[in-house]
Design a protein around this motif. Structure first.
Motif, PDB file in Angstrom:
ATOM      1  N   GLN A   4      17.114  13.991  67.914  1.00 51.52           N
ATOM      2  CA  GLN A   4      18.569  15.166  68.658  1.00 51.52           C
ATOM      3  C   GLN A   4      19.486  15.968  68.408  1.00 51.52           C
ATOM      4  O   GLN A   4      19.559  17.189  68.926  1.00 51.52           O
ATOM      5  N   CYS A   5      19.611  16.686  66.695  1.00 53.73           N
ATOM      6  CA  CYS A   5      19.995  17.601  66.265  1.00 53.73           C
ATOM      7  C   CYS A   5      19.738  18.797  66.844  1.00 53.73           C
ATOM      8  O   CYS A   5      20.170  19.491  67.453  1.00 53.73           O
ATOM      9  N   LEU A  16      25.971  14.745  71.269  1.00 58.61           N
ATOM     10  CA  LEU A  16      25.414  14.706  69.581  1.00 58.61           C
ATOM     11  C   LEU A  16      26.417  14.098  68.655  1.00 58.61           C
ATOM     12  O   LEU A  16      25.907  12.674  67.253  1.00 58.61           O
ATOM     13  N   ASN A  19      14.804  11.760  72.890  1.00 60.72           N
ATOM     14  CA  ASN A  19      15.752  10.852  73.363  1.00 60.72           C
ATOM     15  C   ASN A  19      16.266  12.040  74.269  1.00 60.72           C
ATOM     16  O   ASN A  19      16.648  13.009  74.272  1.00 60.72           O
ATOM     17  N   VAL A  30      25.629   7.689  70.089  1.00 57.44           N
ATOM     18  CA  VAL A  30      24.472   7.180  70.267  1.00 57.44           C
ATOM     19  C   VAL A  30      24.289   6.884  71.405  1.00 57.44           C
ATOM     20  O   VAL A  30      24.852   6.853  71.975  1.00 57.44           O
ATOM     21  N   GLU A  47      17.157  11.535  64.674  1.00 60.33           N
ATOM     22  CA  GLU A  47      18.689  12.236  64.363  1.00 60.33           C
ATOM     23  C   GLU A  47      18.057  13.893  64.192  1.00 60.33           C
ATOM     24  O   GLU A  47      18.931  14.477  65.393  1.00 60.33           O
ATOM     25  N   GLY A  78      13.113   5.968  63.525  1.00 60.31           N
ATOM     26  CA  GLY A  78      13.762   6.453  62.320  1.00 60.31           C
ATOM     27  C   GLY A  78      12.545   6.029  61.369  1.00 60.31           C
ATOM     28  O   GLY A  78      11.877   6.477  60.235  1.00 60.31           O
ATOM     29  N   ASN A  84      16.445   1.244  69.394  1.00 56.20           N
ATOM     30  CA  ASN A  84      17.432   2.312  68.604  1.00 56.20           C
ATOM     31  C   ASN A  84      16.867   3.217  68.122  1.00 56.20           C
ATOM     32  O   ASN A  84      15.641   3.426  67.481  1.00 56.20           O
ATOM     33  N   ASP A  85      17.802   4.494  67.079  1.00 65.56           N
ATOM     34  CA  ASP A  85      17.655   5.561  66.111  1.00 65.56           C
ATOM     35  C   ASP A  85      17.256   4.621  64.727  1.00 65.56           C
ATOM     36  O   ASP A  85      16.243   5.480  64.446  1.00 65.56           O
ATOM     37  N   SER A  86      17.399   3.717  64.685  1.00 64.02           N
ATOM     38  CA  SER A  86      17.036   3.230  62.951  1.00 64.02           C
ATOM     39  C   SER A  86      16.034   2.779  62.758  1.00 64.02           C
ATOM     40  O   SER A  86      15.211   3.273  62.221  1.00 64.02           O
ATOM     41  N   SER A 131      12.021  12.515  62.332  1.00 64.35           N
ATOM     42  CA  SER A 131      13.153  11.046  62.349  1.00 64.35           C
ATOM     43  C   SER A 131      13.276  11.945  64.151  1.00 64.35           C
ATOM     44  O   SER A 131      13.891  13.087  64.204  1.00 64.35           O
TER      45      SER A 131
END
Length: 224
Positions: free
Chosen positions: A69-70, A105, A100, A108, A66, A43, A38-40, A64
């Protein structure tokens, strides 16, 4: 205190607080159970590369997931909000973007990770995908946003030969190994186009190595 919230924390306690990232037991279980990362986890490892492995190295910077993705999904007028604090007035030679295929947004998820690397001297975006071309659409979507921000990118996407994954769940492991491998390669002043494929044994051992690293960093934090 909210009993439900307290109960949730007890069921999924924090294993590691590292810079701006918290890893919970549920995150570590993803590594133990051969699940999609996952992102965690991604990241955390990008920050670990920035903070520990390539500390103070002006050549490389890892964004990161996140933030990536933004950037990929935001309006072009908002890109600077995310990238200016990280790269403005910096002179990194290579900037790494964990990509990803999630297109929302607000939620997840997603089904695949790949790696985009911006070579600031080449003015090119290099893409490493462990399921060949699976993330091409997403890579081009990100590329157009980065081209708007950096202005000087002359080639939207340049694919790099990439070792292909042999299962349906290790794309995140491939991303992590590819990012670290490429960074070491370019920091040795070698051409990114000639980068050697990641070692199969490194791929096989990376999950257990990550678990050991997480608990090592947790012990280090407790002793300070």
């Amino acid at each position: 205190m909210n009993k439900r919230r307290s109960s949730s924390k007890e069921k999924d306690p924090v294993v590691l607080s590292y810079e701006n990232f918290l890893l919970h037991e549920s995150d570590v279980r993803l590594l133990l159970d051969d699940q999609w990362l996952n992102d965690s986890i991604l990241g955390f490892y990008m920050e670990y590369l920035n903070t520990d492995v390539f500390k103070n190295n002006p050549k490389v910077y890892f964004v990161s997931p996140e933030i990536v993705q933004c950037i990929k999904e935001c309006n072009v007028d908002d890109i600077a909000v995310f990238l200016d604090p990280l790269v403005k007035d910096k002179k990194y030679s290579f900037i790494f973007f964990p990509l990803n295929d999630q297109e929302q947004l607000q939620s997840v998820g997603g089904t695949h990770w790949s790696l985009v690397v911006y070579g600031t001297q080449d003015k090119r975006l290099f893409h490493m995908d462990s399921i060949w071309d699976s993330n091409e659409k997403q890579a081009r979507k990100l590329a157009l946003k980065l081209k708007f921000y950096f202005k000087d990118i002359i080639d939207i996407i340049t694919p790099l030969p990439t070792r292909q994954q042999e299962n349906s769940f290790d794309c995140g492991i491939h991303l992590i190994c590819n990012a670290e491998n490429v960074a070491h390669y370019v920091c040795a002043n070698l051409d990114i186009r000639d980068v050697d494929p990641i070692d199969v044994e490194d791929l096989k051992n990376k999950r257990s190595d990550l678990v050991k690293l997480i608990y090592k960093l947790a012990r280090r934090k407790e002793s300070t």
